[in-house]
Design a protein around this motif. Structure first.
Motif, PDB file in Angstrom:
ATOM      1  N   MET A   6       0.843  -1.182   0.000  1.00  0.00           N
ATOM      2  CA  MET A   6       0.000   0.000   0.000  1.00  0.00           C
ATOM      3  C   MET A   6       0.885   1.241   0.000  1.00  0.00           C
ATOM      4  N   PRO A   7       0.672   2.172  -0.924  1.00  0.00           N
ATOM      5  CA  PRO A   7       1.507   3.373  -0.974  1.00  0.00           C
ATOM      6  C   PRO A   7       1.223   4.304   0.202  1.00  0.00           C
ATOM      7  N   VAL A   8       2.263   4.954   0.672  1.00  0.00           N
ATOM      8  CA  VAL A   8       2.136   5.923   1.761  1.00  0.00           C
ATOM      9  C   VAL A   8       2.110   7.314   1.142  1.00  0.00           C
ATOM     10  N   MET A   9       1.106   8.086   1.522  1.00  0.00           N
ATOM     11  CA  MET A   9       0.980   9.455   1.008  1.00  0.00           C
ATOM     12  C   MET A   9       1.506  10.404   2.073  1.00  0.00           C
ATOM     13  N   SER A  10       2.712  10.895   1.899  1.00  0.00           N
ATOM     14  CA  SER A  10       3.362  11.701   2.927  1.00  0.00           C
ATOM     15  C   SER A  10       2.755  13.093   3.087  1.00  0.00           C
ATOM     16  N   ASN A  11       2.015  13.568   2.093  1.00  0.00           N
ATOM     17  CA  ASN A  11       1.446  14.913   2.191  1.00  0.00           C
ATOM     18  C   ASN A  11       0.034  14.921   2.768  1.00  0.00           C
ATOM     19  N   VAL A  12      -0.468  13.789   3.218  1.00  0.00           N
ATOM     20  CA  VAL A  12      -1.818  13.701   3.771  1.00  0.00           C
ATOM     21  C   VAL A  12      -1.716  13.472   5.273  1.00  0.00           C
ATOM     22  N   ARG A  13      -2.313  14.398   6.028  1.00  0.00           N
ATOM     23  CA  ARG A  13      -2.356  14.258   7.485  1.00  0.00           C
ATOM     24  C   ARG A  13      -3.633  13.545   7.890  1.00  0.00           C
ATOM     25  N   PRO A  14      -3.569  12.632   8.823  1.00  0.00           N
ATOM     26  CA  PRO A  14      -4.818  12.044   9.311  1.00  0.00           C
ATOM     27  C   PRO A  14      -5.593  13.071  10.134  1.00  0.00           C
ATOM     28  N   LEU A  15      -6.900  13.029  10.015  1.00  0.00           N
ATOM     29  CA  LEU A  15      -7.757  13.925  10.791  1.00  0.00           C
ATOM     30  C   LEU A  15      -7.808  13.418  12.221  1.00  0.00           C
ATOM     31  N   ARG A  16      -7.542  14.281  13.170  1.00  0.00           N
ATOM     32  CA  ARG A  16      -7.673  13.926  14.575  1.00  0.00           C
ATOM     33  C   ARG A  16      -9.027  14.423  15.024  1.00  0.00           C
ATOM     34  N   GLN A  17      -9.851  13.530  15.503  1.00  0.00           N
ATOM     35  CA  GLN A  17     -11.175  13.909  15.991  1.00  0.00           C
ATOM     36  C   GLN A  17     -11.205  13.716  17.494  1.00  0.00           C
ATOM     37  N   ILE A  18     -11.695  14.741  18.189  1.00  0.00           N
ATOM     38  CA  ILE A  18     -11.700  14.738  19.644  1.00  0.00           C
ATOM     39  C   ILE A  18     -13.085  15.140  20.145  1.00  0.00           C
ATOM     40  N   ALA A  19     -13.524  14.463  21.186  1.00  0.00           N
ATOM     41  CA  ALA A  19     -14.755  14.832  21.891  1.00  0.00           C
ATOM     42  C   ALA A  19     -14.439  14.880  23.379  1.00  0.00           C
ATOM     43  N   SER A  20     -15.205  15.660  24.108  1.00  0.00           N
ATOM     44  CA  SER A  20     -15.043  15.765  25.557  1.00  0.00           C
ATOM     45  C   SER A  20     -16.336  15.356  26.235  1.00  0.00           C
ATOM     46  N   ILE A  21     -16.191  14.744  27.418  1.00  0.00           N
ATOM     47  CA  ILE A  21     -17.341  14.352  28.234  1.00  0.00           C
ATOM     48  C   ILE A  21     -17.131  14.921  29.632  1.00  0.00           C
ATOM     49  N   TYR A  22     -18.112  15.656  30.098  1.00  0.00           N
ATOM     50  CA  TYR A  22     -18.066  16.213  31.445  1.00  0.00           C
ATOM     51  C   TYR A  22     -19.141  15.548  32.294  1.00  0.00           C
ATOM     52  N   LEU A  23     -18.766  15.113  33.471  1.00  0.00           N
ATOM     53  CA  LEU A  23     -19.711  14.585  34.441  1.00  0.00           C
ATOM     54  C   LEU A  23     -20.077  15.731  35.379  1.00  0.00           C
TER      55      LEU A  23
END
Length: 75
Positions: free
Chosen positions: A1-18
């Motif tokens: 599988m080719p590696v695409m060095s110019n593509v950043r993975p999307l970091r998805q973040i959620a927060s949970i507050y109690l």
């Protein structure tokens, strides 16, 4: 599988507050200037919410998370 060095993975973040009377779940998104901020949707749930419901809401918040929202001076 080719590696695409110019593509950043999307970091998805959620927060949970109690909180005293509920859970509050929201997306976190990254401004173009690099700062992470709380972002919509803001989703309250009761403390006795079923685990599957909490999981669905967390997935919804993660889906809404972005890593390229404009910084205020770029709007």
């Amino acid at each position: 599988m080719p590696v695409m060095s110019n593509v950043r993975p999307l970091r998805q973040i959620a927060s949970i507050y109690l909180l005293k009377d509920r859970l509050l779940i929201h997306a976190d998104s990254k401004k173009t200037a690099g700062l992470w901020v709380a972002s919509e949707p803001f989703l309250p749930l009761s403390l006795d919410a079923d685990a599957s419901v909490v999981g669905d809401v967390v997935l919804s918040a993660l889906t809404a998370s972005s890593d390229a929202i404009p910084h205020p001076n770029e709007c």
